[in-house]
Design an enzyme around this catalytic site. Structure first.
Site, PDB file in Angstrom:
ATOM      1  N   HIS A  11       1.348 -11.982  -5.960  1.00  0.00           N
ATOM      2  CA  HIS A  11       1.689 -11.039  -5.220  1.00  0.00           C
ATOM      3  C   HIS A  11       3.290 -10.488  -5.521  1.00  0.00           C
ATOM      4  O   HIS A  11       4.538 -11.876  -5.288  1.00  0.00           O
ATOM      5  CB  HIS A  11       1.339 -11.089  -4.205  1.00  0.00           C
ATOM      6  CG  HIS A  11       1.408 -10.175  -3.425  1.00  0.00           C
ATOM      7  ND1 HIS A  11       2.919 -10.502  -2.334  1.00  0.00           N
ATOM      8  CD2 HIS A  11       1.512  -8.699  -2.736  1.00  0.00           C
ATOM      9  CE1 HIS A  11       2.899  -8.762  -1.414  1.00  0.00           C
ATOM     10  NE2 HIS A  11       2.468  -8.033  -2.318  1.00  0.00           N
ATOM     11  N   HIS A  53       9.285  -3.028  -5.804  1.00  0.00           N
ATOM     12  CA  HIS A  53       8.277  -3.093  -4.283  1.00  0.00           C
ATOM     13  C   HIS A  53       9.502  -1.902  -3.639  1.00  0.00           C
ATOM     14  O   HIS A  53       8.112  -0.628  -2.909  1.00  0.00           O
ATOM     15  CB  HIS A  53       8.659  -3.720  -3.194  1.00  0.00           C
ATOM     16  CG  HIS A  53       7.255  -3.750  -2.246  1.00  0.00           C
ATOM     17  ND1 HIS A  53       7.895  -3.413  -0.939  1.00  0.00           N
ATOM     18  CD2 HIS A  53       6.022  -3.460  -2.140  1.00  0.00           C
ATOM     19  CE1 HIS A  53       6.586  -3.749  -0.352  1.00  0.00           C
ATOM     20  NE2 HIS A  53       5.840  -3.355  -0.905  1.00  0.00           N
TER      21      HIS A  53
HETATM   22  O1  G3P Z   1      -1.700  -6.973  -2.953  1.00  0.00           O
HETATM   23  C1  G3P Z   1      -1.040  -5.314  -1.824  1.00  0.00           C
HETATM   24  C2  G3P Z   1       0.017  -5.360  -1.558  1.00  0.00           C
HETATM   25  O2  G3P Z   1       1.116  -6.029  -2.669  1.00  0.00           O
HETATM   26  C3  G3P Z   1       0.528  -4.509  -0.620  1.00  0.00           C
HETATM   27  O3  G3P Z   1       1.247  -4.883   0.309  1.00  0.00           O
HETATM   28  O4  G3P Z   1       3.460  -4.684   0.777  1.00  0.00           O
HETATM   29  O5  G3P Z   1       3.584  -6.575  -0.561  1.00  0.00           O
HETATM   30  O6  G3P Z   1       2.933  -3.532  -1.365  1.00  0.00           O
HETATM   31  P1  G3P Z   1       2.953  -4.619  -0.071  1.00  0.00           P
HETATM   32 CA    CA Z   2       2.775  -4.229  -3.703  1.00  0.00          CA
END
Ligand code: G3P
Ligand code: CA
Length: 241
Positions: A11, A53
Site C-alpha cells: 500500500h 496520496h
Molecule cells: O487500498 C486502497 C487504499 O489505498 C485506500 O485508501 O487513503 O490509502 O488511498 P487510501
Molecule cells: Ca490509495
C-alpha cells in the site's frame, strides 16, 4: 486456509518501511518479494500525472499547497522523503510515466485515481497503453465518476470500487457499473460478507488495514486480497509462519 492466489498489495509501496508513494517504498516492496503495489494519482497544474496520496503536498513533502496548483517542475523539486526519515532525504514525487518505466514487468500495478479532475482516469489509461502494461494493471477509485469515465474509454482495464460503506445500495451500484472487483474497508470484511460477494461474482480486496490483527481477520474471512503497509508480515501469515 487463505487463497493461494491472495493478492498481497504493498500500500503506497512498503510504506511502513520507506516514505509512501516514492521509488524508495516501491523498491522496498520489490526487495521484500511483493508482486503487487498500490499507489495514488493526481494531475499537476500543467497536466502531468504524479504519484501522491493527499490533495496537498504538505504532509509528505517539504513544500506546501495543492498538488493541482503546482507544476511538475515545482512538484519534482520537493523532498518527499525527509518527513519519513533523514535516510530518505531527497526522494522525489514520482510521475506515473517514471513509475511504469521503472517497474514495468516487475509488479502488478493497483492504480488509485485519487484526484477528481475529469480526464485523469483516461489519461492514466493512455499511459498504461503506451507502456504496454494493460495486463498488469487494476484501476481503482473511491469516486464512481472516475470509474464510469474510464469504462467506455478503456474497457480492457479491470476496475474496482473502493467503498467506505458496504451495503445493499453500494453493491447494487457496483453491479450497475459492471464491476467485478469490490474493495470494502477491512472492518466490513467477514466470512459471510465475502461469501455473499463471491456469490454475486465479485472479487473482494480489502483496504484500511492498520494492524496485523485486522490483516489476519481479512485473510481468514476468505478475501481475495488486501492493501497493507507491511507486505512482509502478510506474506509470513499467508505462508503460515
Ligand atoms: O487500498 C486502497 C487504499 O489505498 C485506500 O485508501 O487513503 O490509502 O488511498 P487510501
Ligand atoms: Ca490509495
Amino acid at each position: 486456509m487463505p487463497s493461494p492466489h491472495f493478492m498481497n498489495i504493498a500500500h503506497r509501496g512498503a510504506s511502513s518501511y520507506a516514505p509512501e508513494n516514492t521509488f524508495a517504498s516501491f523498491d522496498k516492496a520489490l526487495e521484500l518479494g511483493t508482486a503487487h503495489i498500490e499507489f495514488d494519482l493526481h494531475f499537476s497544474a500543467d497536466g502531468h500525472i504524479v504519484v501522491i496520496h493527499d490533495d496537498t503536498v504538505d504532509r509528505t513533502t517539504d513544500g506546501s499547497g495543492a498538488v493541482a496548483d503546482l507544476t511538475l517542475a515545482q512538484l519534482r523539486s520537493l523532498d518527499a522523503g525527509a518527513w519519513f526519515s533523514t535516510e530518505y532525504a531527497g526522494a522525489a514525487i514520482p510521475t506515473l510515466a517514471g513509475l511504469l518505466e521503472r517497474y514495468k514487468g516487475r509488479f502488478h500495478f493497483h492504480i488509485e485515481i485519487k484526484g477528481k479532475t475529469p480526464g485523469l482516469s483516461q489519461r492514466t489509461a493512455d499511459l498504461v497503453r503506451g507502456f504496454g502494461v494493460k495486463d498488469s494493471v487494476t484501476i481503482t477509485s473511491f469516486d464512481p465518476g472516475s470509474l464510469e469515465e474510464l469504462a467506455p474509454y478503456a474497457p480492457e482495464l479491470p476496475r474496482g470500487w473502493l467503498v467506505r460503506e458496504l451495503n445493499d445500495s453500494t453493491v447494487a451500484r457496483a453491479q450497475e457499473m459492471g464491476l467485478t472487483l469490490l474493495c470494502p474497508h477491512a472492518d466490513a470484511v467477514t466470512p459471510e460478507v465475502v461469501q455473499d460477494l463471491h456469490g454475486k461474482g465479485f472479487t473482494v480486496r480489502a483496504w484500511g488495514i492498520a494492524g496485523q490483527e485486522l490483516m489476519r481477520r481479512v485473510v481468514d474471512a476468505g478475501a481475495d486480497g488486501a492493501t497493507v503497509n507491511f507486505p512482509d508480515k502478510l506474506d509470513a501469515y499467508l505462508k503460515g509462519l
